[in-house]
Structure formats: structure tokens, C-alpha cells
Design a protein around this motif. Structure first.
Motif, PDB file in Angstrom:
ATOM      1  N   ASN A  19       0.832  -1.199   0.000  1.00 10.74           N
ATOM      2  CA  ASN A  19       0.000   0.000   0.000  1.00 10.74           C
ATOM      3  C   ASN A  19       0.867   1.250   0.000  1.00 10.74           C
ATOM      4  OD1 ASN A  19      -2.592  -1.208   0.000  1.00 10.74           O
ATOM      5  ND2 ASN A  19      -2.275  -1.776   2.132  1.00 10.74           N
ATOM      6  N   ALA A  20       2.156   1.085  -0.290  1.00 10.10           N
ATOM      7  CA  ALA A  20       3.085   2.210  -0.294  1.00 10.10           C
ATOM      8  C   ALA A  20       2.721   3.208  -1.388  1.00 10.10           C
ATOM      9  CB  ALA A  20       4.510   1.708  -0.491  1.00 10.10           C
ATOM     10  N   GLY A  21       3.108   4.450  -1.184  1.00 11.26           N
ATOM     11  CA  GLY A  21       2.792   5.505  -2.127  1.00 11.26           C
ATOM     12  C   GLY A  21       3.889   5.740  -3.149  1.00 11.26           C
ATOM     13  N   CYS A  22       3.539   6.502  -4.181  1.00  7.63           N
ATOM     14  CA  CYS A  22       4.473   6.870  -5.239  1.00  7.63           C
ATOM     15  C   CYS A  22       3.969   8.151  -5.888  1.00  7.63           C
ATOM     16  CB  CYS A  22       4.570   5.766  -6.282  1.00  7.63           C
ATOM     17  SG  CYS A  22       3.038   5.520  -7.217  1.00  7.63           S
ATOM     18  N   LEU A  23       4.767   8.717  -6.739  1.00  8.97           N
ATOM     19  CA  LEU A  23       4.349   9.859  -7.547  1.00  8.97           C
ATOM     20  C   LEU A  23       4.154   9.382  -8.973  1.00  8.97           C
ATOM     21  CD1 LEU A  23       5.363  13.442  -7.559  1.00  8.97           C
ATOM     22  CD2 LEU A  23       5.811  12.184  -9.659  1.00  8.97           C
ATOM     23  N   ALA A  24       3.091   9.836  -9.615  1.00  8.79           N
ATOM     24  CA  ALA A  24       2.860   9.517 -11.028  1.00  8.79           C
ATOM     25  C   ALA A  24       2.206  10.723 -11.690  1.00  8.79           C
ATOM     26  CB  ALA A  24       1.980   8.279 -11.176  1.00  8.79           C
ATOM     27  N   THR A  25       2.415  10.829 -12.988  1.00 12.20           N
ATOM     28  CA  THR A  25       1.881  11.972 -13.721  1.00 12.20           C
ATOM     29  C   THR A  25       0.531  11.654 -14.369  1.00 12.20           C
ATOM     30  OG1 THR A  25       2.883  11.467 -15.865  1.00 12.20           O
ATOM     31  CG2 THR A  25       4.244  12.682 -14.276  1.00 12.20           C
ATOM     32  N   ASP A  26      -0.166  12.715 -14.705  1.00 13.58           N
ATOM     33  CA  ASP A  26      -1.446  12.591 -15.409  1.00 13.58           C
ATOM     34  C   ASP A  26      -1.302  11.959 -16.784  1.00 13.58           C
ATOM     35  OD1 ASP A  26      -2.596  13.838 -13.243  1.00 13.58           O
ATOM     36  OD2 ASP A  26      -3.098  15.693 -14.313  1.00 13.58           O
ATOM     37  N   ARG A  27      -0.112  11.991 -17.348  1.00 16.26           N
ATOM     38  CA  ARG A  27       0.091  11.326 -18.646  1.00 16.26           C
ATOM     39  C   ARG A  27      -0.240   9.846 -18.519  1.00 16.26           C
ATOM     40  NH1 ARG A  27      -0.096  11.686 -22.654  1.00 16.26           N
ATOM     41  NH2 ARG A  27       1.830  11.018 -23.618  1.00 16.26           N
ATOM     42  N   MET A  63       6.014  19.382 -15.544  1.00 12.70           N
ATOM     43  CA  MET A  63       6.281  18.905 -14.192  1.00 12.70           C
ATOM     44  C   MET A  63       6.252  20.029 -13.164  1.00 12.70           C
ATOM     45  SD  MET A  63       6.303  15.709 -14.373  1.00 12.70           S
ATOM     46  CE  MET A  63       6.731  15.436 -12.653  1.00 12.70           C
ATOM     47  N   ALA A  64       6.571  21.241 -13.582  1.00 14.69           N
ATOM     48  CA  ALA A  64       6.531  22.377 -12.662  1.00 14.69           C
ATOM     49  C   ALA A  64       5.115  22.695 -12.211  1.00 14.69           C
ATOM     50  CB  ALA A  64       7.168  23.598 -13.314  1.00 14.69           C
ATOM     51  N   ASP A  65       4.128  22.317 -13.007  1.00  9.32           N
ATOM     52  CA  ASP A  65       2.725  22.518 -12.651  1.00  9.32           C
ATOM     53  C   ASP A  65       2.287  21.318 -11.811  1.00  9.32           C
ATOM     54  OD1 ASP A  65      -0.029  22.747 -12.484  1.00  9.32           O
ATOM     55  OD2 ASP A  65      -0.313  23.174 -14.609  1.00  9.32           O
ATOM     56  N   THR A  66       2.198  21.513 -10.507  1.00 13.30           N
ATOM     57  CA  THR A  66       1.906  20.401  -9.603  1.00 13.30           C
ATOM     58  C   THR A  66       0.524  19.794  -9.804  1.00 13.30           C
ATOM     59  OG1 THR A  66       1.187  21.925  -7.873  1.00 13.30           O
ATOM     60  CG2 THR A  66       3.508  21.212  -7.828  1.00 13.30           C
ATOM     61  N   SER A  67      -0.329  20.419 -10.575  1.00  9.01           N
ATOM     62  CA  SER A  67      -1.631  19.815 -10.858  1.00  9.01           C
ATOM     63  C   SER A  67      -1.512  18.677 -11.874  1.00  9.01           C
ATOM     64  CB  SER A  67      -2.630  20.868 -11.359  1.00  9.01           C
ATOM     65  OG  SER A  67      -2.293  21.307 -12.667  1.00  9.01           O
ATOM     66  N   ASN A  68      -0.323  18.502 -12.476  1.00  6.21           N
ATOM     67  CA  ASN A  68      -0.116  17.458 -13.486  1.00  6.21           C
ATOM     68  C   ASN A  68       0.402  16.141 -12.920  1.00  6.21           C
ATOM     69  OD1 ASN A  68      -0.948  18.974 -15.705  1.00  6.21           O
ATOM     70  ND2 ASN A  68       1.055  19.946 -15.883  1.00  6.21           N
ATOM     71  N   HIS A  69       0.601  16.065 -11.617  1.00  2.78           N
ATOM     72  CA  HIS A  69       1.044  14.824 -10.988  1.00  2.78           C
ATOM     73  C   HIS A  69       0.494  14.758  -9.579  1.00  2.78           C
ATOM     74  CE1 HIS A  69       4.266  17.375  -9.288  1.00  2.78           C
ATOM     75  NE2 HIS A  69       4.418  17.814 -10.536  1.00  2.78           N
ATOM     76  N   ASN A  70       0.492  13.535  -9.040  1.00  2.00           N
ATOM     77  CA  ASN A  70      -0.093  13.347  -7.726  1.00  2.00           C
ATOM     78  C   ASN A  70       0.528  12.132  -7.062  1.00  2.00           C
ATOM     79  OD1 ASN A  70      -1.804  13.753  -5.547  1.00  2.00           O
ATOM     80  ND2 ASN A  70      -3.627  13.974  -6.815  1.00  2.00           N
ATOM     81  N   VAL A  71       0.181  11.933  -5.805  1.00  2.00           N
ATOM     82  CA  VAL A  71       0.610  10.764  -5.055  1.00  2.00           C
ATOM     83  C   VAL A  71      -0.482   9.702  -5.162  1.00  2.00           C
ATOM     84  CG1 VAL A  71       1.165   9.902  -2.746  1.00  2.00           C
ATOM     85  CG2 VAL A  71       1.990  12.154  -3.479  1.00  2.00           C
TER      86      VAL A  71
END
Length: 117
Positions: A19-27, A63-71
């Protein structure tokens, strides 16, 4: 603006034992691109796996736009792209790339996650 995910949350079933987290992009999660670049850095908190997942075509401004990726949970990203699963036990400092014409990832040696911070 609300995001419309390619796979609705109620369709994400457990496929890995974590159940560990990660970062991934909206792409990946919105546009449906396969993971094309991934690396594992030091965890930023106890529940963080250290994994970071990208389609591989994200620009610096994207990537600078933090709305394009999430945890997300790593399991969620594994549901989007199951081909990442064999690599998830790789140690911190690991990096992998998949070129557009490839099915499998290739290890990227000599890469330092500090370079991406």
C-alpha cells in the motif's frame, strides 16, 4: 477542475502486496500512457515507496505545474501499467526507461535521483 481518471477508483483491485505511495503523472493516470521512465529515490516519508513514474515525454514546465502529478499507491500505477511489477523490488537508486518501440524496460546505469530533484 476535477480530473477524470482513465481507470475509476472502484476498478482498481489489489495486484501487488503493498500500500506504499508513489508519484505519477497525469500522462499515465488521465491520458493512459504507459510508464516510459521510472526511478526509485529515497522515501520522503514512511509510507512513500520512493518510486516515481512518468510517461517519459513530460516537459520541465509540465512537471513544474503540480496539478499534473499526484501521489498514488504503487498498486494503482501497477493497475495502469502492470509491466512495472517485476521492477518494484529494485533498490533505491534504480532507474528504468522504456523506449517507444520496446515492451520491456532497460536499466539506466549511472543515473542519480538527485539530478531530478
Amino acid at each position: 477542475m476535477a480530473k477524470t481518471f482513465l481507470i475509476p477508483a472502484n476498478k482498481i483491485r489489489q495486484i501487488i502486496d503493498s500500500n506504499a505511495g508513489c508519484l505519477a503523472t497525469d500522462r499515465i493516470t488521465i491520458d493512459g500512457s504507459r510508464v516510459g521512465w521510472m526511478y526509485r529515490s529515497d522515501a520522503s516519508r514512511p509510507e512513500d515507496s520512493g518510486w516515481r513514474f512518468f510517461a517519459g515525454d513530460e516537459s520541465e514546465s509540465y512537471m513544474a505545474d503540480t496539478s499534473n502529478h499526484n501521489v498514488y499507491s504503487v498498486n494503482t500505477i501497477a493497475k495502469y501499467d502492470p509491466s512495472i511489477v517485476p521492477y518494484l523490488d529494485s533498490p533505491v537508486g534504480s532507474a528504468y526507461e522504456r523506449l517507444p518501440d520496446m515492451q520491456d524496460f532497460i536499466r539506466v546505469d549511472g543515473w542519480d535521483s538527485a539530478d531530478s530533484a
